[in-house]
Motif scaffolding. Structure first.
Motif, PDB file in Angstrom:
ATOM      1  N   TYR A  63      -2.968  17.086  -2.299  1.00 34.22           N
ATOM      2  CA  TYR A  63      -2.200  16.150  -3.100  1.00 34.22           C
ATOM      3  C   TYR A  63      -2.735  16.045  -4.535  1.00 34.22           C
ATOM      4  CZ  TYR A  63      -0.260  14.390   1.323  1.00 34.22           C
ATOM      5  OH  TYR A  63       0.363  14.272   2.538  1.00 34.22           O
TER       6      TYR A  63
ATOM      7  N   ARG B  83      -7.019   4.548  -0.510  1.00 33.71           N
ATOM      8  CA  ARG B  83      -5.882   4.390   0.396  1.00 33.71           C
ATOM      9  C   ARG B  83      -4.683   3.774  -0.311  1.00 33.71           C
ATOM     10  NH1 ARG B  83     -10.106   3.403   4.644  1.00 33.71           N
ATOM     11  NH2 ARG B  83      -9.805   5.074   6.172  1.00 33.71           N
ATOM     12  N   ASP B  84      -4.939   2.989  -1.355  1.00 34.21           N
ATOM     13  CA  ASP B  84      -3.846   2.381  -2.130  1.00 34.21           C
ATOM     14  C   ASP B  84      -3.304   3.333  -3.187  1.00 34.21           C
ATOM     15  OD1 ASP B  84      -4.003   0.051  -0.692  1.00 34.21           O
ATOM     16  OD2 ASP B  84      -5.176  -1.046  -2.191  1.00 34.21           O
ATOM     17  N   GLY B  85      -3.904   4.521  -3.299  1.00 27.41           N
ATOM     18  CA  GLY B  85      -3.426   5.497  -4.272  1.00 27.41           C
ATOM     19  C   GLY B  85      -3.865   5.227  -5.691  1.00 27.41           C
TER      20      GLY B  85
ATOM     21  N   VAL C 172      -7.781  11.444  -0.282  1.00 24.99           N
ATOM     22  CA  VAL C 172      -6.825  11.314   0.818  1.00 24.99           C
ATOM     23  C   VAL C 172      -6.468  12.688   1.360  1.00 24.99           C
ATOM     24  CG1 VAL C 172      -4.493  10.573   1.453  1.00 24.99           C
ATOM     25  CG2 VAL C 172      -5.898   9.138  -0.041  1.00 24.99           C
TER      26      VAL C 172
ATOM     27  N   ARG D 133       2.456   1.729  -3.487  1.00 27.01           N
ATOM     28  CA  ARG D 133       1.510   2.273  -4.465  1.00 27.01           C
ATOM     29  C   ARG D 133       1.288   3.761  -4.253  1.00 27.01           C
ATOM     30  NH1 ARG D 133      -2.862  -2.738  -4.435  1.00 27.01           N
ATOM     31  NH2 ARG D 133      -2.080  -3.787  -6.322  1.00 27.01           N
ATOM     32  N   GLN D 134       1.146   4.156  -2.997  1.00 26.95           N
ATOM     33  CA  GLN D 134       0.925   5.568  -2.704  1.00 26.95           C
ATOM     34  C   GLN D 134       2.123   6.414  -3.115  1.00 26.95           C
ATOM     35  OE1 GLN D 134      -0.132   5.867   1.423  1.00 26.95           O
ATOM     36  NE2 GLN D 134      -2.171   5.004   1.122  1.00 26.95           N
TER      37      GLN D 134
ATOM     38  N   GLY E 211       0.818  -1.209   0.000  1.00 27.77           N
ATOM     39  CA  GLY E 211       0.000   0.000   0.000  1.00 27.77           C
ATOM     40  C   GLY E 211       0.849   1.256   0.000  1.00 27.77           C
ATOM     41  N   HIS E 212       1.912   1.261   0.810  1.00 24.05           N
ATOM     42  CA  HIS E 212       2.801   2.427   0.845  1.00 24.05           C
ATOM     43  C   HIS E 212       3.531   2.602  -0.485  1.00 24.05           C
ATOM     44  CE1 HIS E 212       2.193   3.192   5.098  1.00 24.05           C
ATOM     45  NE2 HIS E 212       2.404   1.915   5.353  1.00 24.05           N
TER      46      HIS E 212
ATOM     47  N   GLU F 269       2.213   6.637  -6.905  1.00 27.25           N
ATOM     48  CA  GLU F 269       1.140   7.496  -7.375  1.00 27.25           C
ATOM     49  C   GLU F 269       1.433   8.952  -7.076  1.00 27.25           C
ATOM     50  OE1 GLU F 269      -2.493   8.493  -9.191  1.00 27.25           O
ATOM     51  OE2 GLU F 269      -1.174   6.754  -9.287  1.00 27.25           O
ATOM     52  N   SER F 270       2.058   9.226  -5.936  1.00 21.86           N
ATOM     53  CA  SER F 270       2.420  10.589  -5.573  1.00 21.86           C
ATOM     54  C   SER F 270       3.439  11.162  -6.549  1.00 21.86           C
ATOM     55  CB  SER F 270       2.981  10.627  -4.146  1.00 21.86           C
ATOM     56  OG  SER F 270       3.335  11.939  -3.774  1.00 21.86           O
TER      57      SER F 270
END
Length: 306
Positions: free
Chosen positions: A283, A138-140, A279, A69-70, A66-67, A73-74
């Protein structure tokens, strides 16, 4: 922790093997193995293990996914933001909707207007159940979502309430229980839930919890809305749905109200709470932020359907 390591982790998980991930990323299998090994050594944990099903995530790997992917995506959004600022407007915006919010009239008009104003932007709209939307956020995987349910745990998410849509209990026109007035008399009937039964915030679960009644034993879980409605029309099942949806064509029928009817029970039927959620609005890329703001302006307090 480097971006190529995170890409390797995500790709191996999504493809299920080093070989397929190497083809997707155009890297050798040894390069991918080395990237994962370096990340594991840095963190002091094992992220992936081999099994007869290919490469699978450990518990640590699932949390790290998850982190990863975020983070990726960021970075993608940061690049798009710079392109937006340079006036190139090449943004890719992905938003999520539920079957209820997909019918909002202003949503259709706002998306059409957005496409005309930003012809170079790529817009994706994904329909799924409320719980799935939150996990994708949450997974971006989504920029933002238009959901019809407020979860128990909304920590870490930015919620913007828009409107409420009435819920109704419905059956087919000639249902033997169509004239009952008590939810208790419907407990022994067959029910259809379009949300997972494990979703405590679903309208189905809230209907019985709010009436201090136990959940019916005969429940068919069907998250495919069109199939659920077709089964409702051709059986003695009972279902909760949004009231305005009764008068619309969801399954190739000219008007569902010709086939279904509302049961006027005395117990309160939970509304659908329509919210815009992301989120963190800061962002969002400039273009995604504009679409978010426009939707908020057009939908707030207007529960109108297509």
């Amino acid at each position: 922790m480097k971006l190529h390591q995170l890409r390797a982790l995500v790709s191996i998980h999504e493809t299920g093997s080093l070989q397929d991930a190497s083809q997707v990323l155009h890297l050798t299998q040894s390069a991918l193995s080395r990237a994962i090994k370096e990340l594991e050594n840095e963190l002091g944990i094992t992220l992936l293990v081999r099994s007869n099903k290919g490469m699978t995530l450990t518990e640590y790997g699932q949390r790290m996914l998850g982190h990863a992917r975020q983070a990726l995506e960021s970075v993608r959004r940061a690049r798009q933001e710079i392109e937006d600022m340079k006036g190139l407007v090449v943004s890719e915006i992905t938003i999520g909707v539920t079957p209820v919010t997909a019918l909002l009239q202003s949503l259709k008009h706002t998306l059409l207007s957005f496409q005309q104003s930003y012809p170079n932007a790529t817009l994706k709209v994904l329909e799924m159940r409320p719980a799935q939307l939150l996990q994708h956020l949450r997974d971006g995987l989504l920029d933002f979502a238009l959901t019809s349910q407020v979860p128990v745990n909304a920590v870490g998410l930015d919620w913007q309430p828009l409107c409420r849509i009435p819920g109704v209990v419905v059956v087919r026109k000639d249902h033997p229980l169509r004239n009952v007035r008590s939810l208790r008399l419907l407990q022994q009937a067959h029910w259809i839930s379009v949300d997972p039964l494990t979703d405590s915030q679903s309208q189905f679960n809230q209907l019985f919890e709010g009436s201090a009644l136990g959940r019916p034993r005969k429940v068919f879980e069907c998250t495919a809305m069109n199939l659920a409605i077709k089964m409702l029309i051709d059986s003695d099942a009972v279902m909760i749905m949004s009231q305005p949806a009764l008068g619309h064509d969801l399954v190739g029928l000219s008007d569902m109200s010709k086939h279904l009817q509302k049961i006027d029970i005395q117990e309160p039927v939970p509304d659908y709470s329509v919210n815009l959620v992301c989120v963190n609005r800061s962002y969002l890329t400039k273009t995604a932020g504009q679409l978010f703001a426009h939707l908020h302006e057009q939908l707030a307090g207007k529960p109108l359907l297509i």
